[in-house]
Write an enzyme that holds these catalytic residues in place. Structure first.
Site, short mmCIF file in Angstrom:
data_model
loop_
_atom_site.label_atom_id
_atom_site.label_comp_id
_atom_site.label_asym_id
_atom_site.label_seq_id
_atom_site.Cartn_x
_atom_site.Cartn_y
_atom_site.Cartn_z
N HIS A 290 0.82 -1.22 0.00
CA HIS A 290 0.00 0.00 0.00
C HIS A 290 0.85 1.27 0.00
O HIS A 290 0.32 2.36 -0.21
CB HIS A 290 -0.93 0.03 1.21
CG HIS A 290 -1.98 -1.04 1.21
ND1 HIS A 290 -2.91 -1.15 0.20
CD2 HIS A 290 -2.22 -2.07 2.06
CE1 HIS A 290 -3.71 -2.19 0.46
NE2 HIS A 290 -3.31 -2.78 1.57
N ASP B 217 -4.47 -12.92 3.20
CA ASP B 217 -5.74 -12.46 3.77
C ASP B 217 -6.94 -12.79 2.88
O ASP B 217 -8.06 -12.35 3.14
CB ASP B 217 -5.69 -10.96 4.13
CG ASP B 217 -4.93 -10.11 3.15
OD1 ASP B 217 -4.56 -10.61 2.05
OD2 ASP B 217 -4.69 -8.92 3.45
C1 SP5 Z 1 -1.12 -5.21 3.88
C2 SP5 Z 1 -2.59 -5.23 4.14
O1 SP5 Z 1 -3.21 -6.29 4.04
N1 SP5 Z 1 -3.18 -4.09 4.53
C3 SP5 Z 1 -4.59 -4.04 4.79
C4 SP5 Z 1 -5.02 -2.78 5.43
C5 SP5 Z 1 -6.50 -2.79 5.70
N2 SP5 Z 1 -6.89 -1.83 6.67
C6 SP5 Z 1 -8.25 -1.42 6.71
C7 SP5 Z 1 -9.22 -2.56 6.82
C8 SP5 Z 1 -10.63 -2.09 7.04
C9 SP5 Z 1 -11.60 -3.16 6.64
N3 SP5 Z 1 -12.73 -3.26 7.48
C10 SP5 Z 1 -12.78 -4.51 8.19
C11 SP5 Z 1 -13.99 -4.64 9.05
C12 SP5 Z 1 -13.80 -5.75 10.05
N4 SP5 Z 1 -14.78 -5.69 11.08
ZN ZN Z 2 -4.18 -7.19 2.54
#
Ligand code: SP5
Ligand code: ZN
Length: 347
Positions: free
Chosen positions: A163, A288
């Site tokens: 990112h 993920d």
């Molecule tokens: C490297 C990487 O996988 N970065 C991911 C960053 C994600 N951050 C924000 C995620 C927000 C998603 N919402 C999740 C709701 C869960 N209750």
């Molecule tokens: Zn990710």
């Protein structure tokens, strides 16, 4: 397969991230890399070696100099203003469109965090710079082993990188490990490098870094940005610009995607990479996509990962795996090693 790893990742341990409307404990924890390393050892995937220090020059080939200076000094600036009991997080951003400016870098650390950071989920901590530069060295050392002739190398990077753009941190990423390795491979004489990003989230930083270039192909499978973080990049109509036109391929997939949809998209991605004919393949390896990942909504199973590894091996290219996301910590090591062992078995 050789794994490159540094304990310095543990120096980056954020306290909280803004998620679902509250500051929650971070999901991007030191336990992630510790689990993967434990599984690499338990499964006897291969030797584990420390990184070599490459210094600032390869970072500066990808990242803006002012941004690197900011990151190196951000913790000292933060504690001078706020003390050491909280982590640095941005909360005010120079939104695009001209209603706010991005041609002024604020003096205050809170202003700088908003200038260089794009979300409130990526805390800057006392050890962030040291851990991030170690992760870049882990990626670079893996790249060097690939140029030495290794068929596949695993760079167990943490914090992740995909990112992070030339002058932006976010999404738990500060330095773009995969991009730094890919650029270094170009600088060593590779004519064409392909980056395949299989993290659940779109690799907005990597795409932006190489968007104008025809020598680095960026191909990504990820959750549709219309539904999922990072929301503002990763759509199918982003195909590159100028010389880079046609050298970005985004394959966004809807929430709920399982192997039937994922495998079909992966075949499209691999066909494009095969047509490009890269000297080296860099895989941004996020796990993920797993059905039990706590922040993600794909439905891949553990048994899908060896199949993915097998298909990657069938490209028959020297391959550098750069670790990215994956937050189901109890299964993360197993899934990672299943994929890498699947690659090894076919390679
Ligand atoms: C490297 C990487 O996988 N970065 C991911 C960053 C994600 N951050 C924000 C995620 C927000 C998603 N919402 C999740 C709701 C869960 N209750
Ligand atoms: Zn990710």
């Amino acid at each position: 397969m050789l794994t490159i790893y540094s304990d310095d990742h543990r120096l980056h341990h954020g306290r909280g991230e803004l998620m679902d409307g509250v500051i929650m404990p971070v999901v991007e924890t030191p336990a992630r890399a510790d689990q993967v390393l434990a599984r690499v050892r338990a499964a006897a995937l291969g030797p584990v070696a420390p990184p070599v220090a490459f210094g600032r020059a390869p970072l500066a080939r990808v990242h803006d100099g002012g941004y690197l200076d900011f990151l190196e000094g951000a913790w000292a600036d933060w504690i001078a203003t706020h003390g050491p009991d909280t982590d640095g997080l941005p909360m005010t951003w120079p939104v695009v469109g001209g209603a706010l400016r991005r041609d002024r870098l604020p003096e205050s650390i809170d202003g700088k965090l908003g200038y260089y950071g794009f979300d409130a989920g990526t805390p800057v901590t006392a050890g962030t710079w040291k851990a991030s530069t170690a992760a870049a060295d882990v990626a670079l050392t893996g790249a060097a082993r690939v140029t030495d002739g290794a068929r596949g190398v695993f760079s167990l990077c943490r914090p992740p990188g995909h990112h992070a753009a030339a002058d932006l941190f976010g999404g738990y990423c500060f330095l773009n490990n995969a991009a730094i390795a890919a650029q270094w491979l170009c600088d060593q004489g590779a004519a064409r490098v392909a980056i395949l990003d299989v993290d659940y989230h779109h690799g907005n930083g990597t795409q932006a870094i190489f968007y104008d270039r025809a020598d680095v192909l960026f191909v990504s499978l990820h959750a549709d940005p219309s539904q999922e973080f990072p929301y503002f990049l990763g759509y199918a109509d982003e195909t590159g610009r100028g010389d880079g036109d046609g050298f970005t391929l985004n394959l966004p997939l809807r929430w709920g995607t399982d192997w039937s949809g994922y495998g079909a998209a992966l075949d499209r991605a691999l066909a494009r990479i095969d047509g490009f004919g890269p000297d080296v393949l860099v895989v941004s390896l996020g796990l993920d996509t797993f059905e039990r990942d706590p922040i993600s909504r794909f439905r891949l199973r553990s048994s899908d990962y060896p199949v993915m590894g097998d298909r990657l091996a069938r490209l028959r290219r020297p391959t550098l795996f750069v670790f990215e996301g994956g937050y189901a910590v109890d299964a993360l090591g197993e899934n990672t090693v299943l994929l890498l062992a699947g690659f090894e078995a076919a390679a």
